[in-house]
Design a protein around this motif. Structure first.
Motif, mmCIF file in Angstrom:
data_model
loop_
_atom_site.group_PDB
_atom_site.id
_atom_site.type_symbol
_atom_site.label_atom_id
_atom_site.label_comp_id
_atom_site.label_asym_id
_atom_site.label_seq_id
_atom_site.Cartn_x
_atom_site.Cartn_y
_atom_site.Cartn_z
ATOM 1 N N PHE A 192 -20.887 45.142 7.329
ATOM 2 C CA PHE A 192 -21.877 44.457 6.247
ATOM 3 C C PHE A 192 -22.789 43.341 7.009
ATOM 4 N N TRP A 193 -21.925 43.153 8.743
ATOM 5 C CA TRP A 193 -22.493 42.055 9.200
ATOM 6 C C TRP A 193 -23.736 42.785 9.510
ATOM 7 N N ILE A 194 -24.705 42.298 9.618
ATOM 8 C CA ILE A 194 -26.290 42.042 10.632
ATOM 9 C C ILE A 194 -27.291 41.453 11.233
ATOM 10 N N ALA A 195 -26.887 41.438 13.084
ATOM 11 C CA ALA A 195 -27.136 40.053 13.338
ATOM 12 C C ALA A 195 -28.323 39.958 13.519
ATOM 13 N N LEU A 196 -28.945 38.588 13.525
ATOM 14 C CA LEU A 196 -29.492 37.905 13.677
ATOM 15 C C LEU A 196 -30.380 38.188 15.115
ATOM 16 N N SER A 197 -31.777 38.021 15.062
ATOM 17 C CA SER A 197 -32.116 38.043 16.628
ATOM 18 C C SER A 197 -32.064 36.812 17.361
ATOM 19 N N GLY A 198 -32.652 37.377 18.212
ATOM 20 C CA GLY A 198 -33.437 35.726 19.246
ATOM 21 C C GLY A 198 -32.063 35.244 19.390
ATOM 22 N N GLU A 199 -31.624 33.788 20.070
ATOM 23 C CA GLU A 199 -30.739 33.184 20.290
ATOM 24 C C GLU A 199 -29.301 33.313 19.210
ATOM 25 N N LEU A 200 -29.546 33.281 17.798
ATOM 26 C CA LEU A 200 -28.937 32.655 16.862
ATOM 27 C C LEU A 200 -28.360 33.911 16.504
ATOM 28 N N GLY A 201 -28.320 35.234 16.294
ATOM 29 C CA GLY A 201 -27.896 36.575 16.436
ATOM 30 C C GLY A 201 -26.748 36.394 17.875
ATOM 31 N N ARG A 202 -26.681 35.324 18.024
ATOM 32 C CA ARG A 202 -25.637 35.469 19.041
ATOM 33 C C ARG A 202 -23.752 35.488 18.578
ATOM 34 N N ASP A 203 -24.459 34.071 17.467
ATOM 35 C CA ASP A 203 -23.196 33.807 16.701
ATOM 36 C C ASP A 203 -23.164 34.327 15.173
ATOM 37 N N TYR A 204 -24.560 34.338 14.114
ATOM 38 C CA TYR A 204 -25.048 34.136 13.758
ATOM 39 C C TYR A 204 -25.387 35.643 12.568
ATOM 40 N N GLY A 205 -25.255 36.183 11.789
ATOM 41 C CA GLY A 205 -25.943 37.504 10.870
ATOM 42 C C GLY A 205 -26.143 37.331 9.463
ATOM 43 N N VAL A 206 -26.154 38.231 9.048
ATOM 44 C CA VAL A 206 -26.373 37.966 7.251
ATOM 45 C C VAL A 206 -26.077 39.213 6.175
ATOM 46 N N CYS A 207 -25.213 38.708 5.896
ATOM 47 C CA CYS A 207 -23.970 39.933 4.740
ATOM 48 C C CYS A 207 -25.157 40.385 3.951
ATOM 49 N N SER A 208 -25.143 41.632 4.278
ATOM 50 C CA SER A 208 -25.194 42.597 3.012
ATOM 51 C C SER A 208 -24.224 43.643 2.417
ATOM 52 N N ASN A 209 -23.446 43.235 2.309
ATOM 53 C CA ASN A 209 -22.046 43.598 1.446
ATOM 54 C C ASN A 209 -22.649 43.095 0.071
ATOM 55 N N PRO A 210 -22.935 44.864 -1.282
ATOM 56 C CA PRO A 210 -22.926 44.218 -2.372
ATOM 57 C C PRO A 210 -21.580 44.109 -3.378
ATOM 58 N N GLY A 211 -21.049 43.713 -2.484
ATOM 59 C CA GLY A 211 -19.438 43.535 -3.654
ATOM 60 C C GLY A 211 -18.889 41.974 -3.169
ATOM 61 N N SER A 212 -19.889 41.321 -2.111
ATOM 62 C CA SER A 212 -19.310 40.146 -1.904
ATOM 63 C C SER A 212 -20.144 38.969 -2.012
ATOM 64 N N SER A 213 -19.409 37.789 -2.506
ATOM 65 C CA SER A 213 -20.353 36.861 -3.271
ATOM 66 C C SER A 213 -21.210 36.505 -1.934
ATOM 67 N N LEU A 214 -20.882 36.135 -0.766
ATOM 68 C CA LEU A 214 -21.802 35.941 0.170
ATOM 69 C C LEU A 214 -22.976 36.873 0.405
ATOM 70 N N ASP A 215 -23.274 37.863 -0.018
ATOM 71 C CA ASP A 215 -23.947 38.636 0.388
ATOM 72 C C ASP A 215 -25.218 38.804 -0.112
ATOM 73 N N GLY A 216 -26.589 38.859 0.996
ATOM 74 C CA GLY A 216 -27.693 37.960 1.329
ATOM 75 C C GLY A 216 -27.884 36.581 1.894
ATOM 76 N N ARG A 217 -27.199 36.407 2.373
ATOM 77 C CA ARG A 217 -26.528 34.782 2.966
ATOM 78 C C ARG A 217 -26.414 34.758 4.326
ATOM 79 N N VAL A 218 -26.708 33.904 5.666
ATOM 80 C CA VAL A 218 -26.654 33.809 6.523
ATOM 81 C C VAL A 218 -25.167 33.689 7.041
ATOM 82 N N ARG A 219 -24.927 33.693 8.038
ATOM 83 C CA ARG A 219 -23.132 33.856 8.082
ATOM 84 C C ARG A 219 -22.701 33.996 9.554
ATOM 85 N N PHE A 220 -21.535 32.875 9.453
ATOM 86 C CA PHE A 220 -21.330 32.591 10.981
ATOM 87 C C PHE A 220 -20.289 33.803 11.921
#
Length: 99
Positions: free
Chosen positions: A54-82
């Protein structure tokens, strides 16, 4: 604070090192799990965000370390995560890939 200038009509790629460094510092402060924590459990090591289906990497340089959680069952859904963070709703990828 400096601003990254973008040509009119062109999307900003996020490839501004100063901006990215500031984002990294802010976003690291909101880690759910850090491998540096004394109570970090061994089983969490293989259940990091970057290996979740459910992890979707960001584009560009930030995508090397960060993505967005898209898991509807997670409390982190919709948040940028390391990519090395994690949560209790981890769902490993079928192919075992990471990042």
């Amino acid at each position: 604070m400096g601003r990254h200038r973008v040509a009119v009509g062109e999307p900003w790629t996020g490839d501004d090192q100063d901006h990215n460094d500031r984002c990294h510092a802010r976003w690291r402060a909101s880690l759910n799990r850090s491998t540096a924590q004394a109570d970090y459990r061994d089983e969490w090591y293989d259940a990091q965000c970057g290996g979740c289906g459910f992890w979707i990497a960001l584009s560009g340089e930030l995508g090397r370390d960060y993505g967005v959680c898209s898991n509807p069952g997670s409390s982190l859904d919709g948040r940028v995560r390391f990519e090395h963070d994690g949560c209790e709703s981890f769902a490993g990828r079928a192919d075992g890939s990471f990042g």
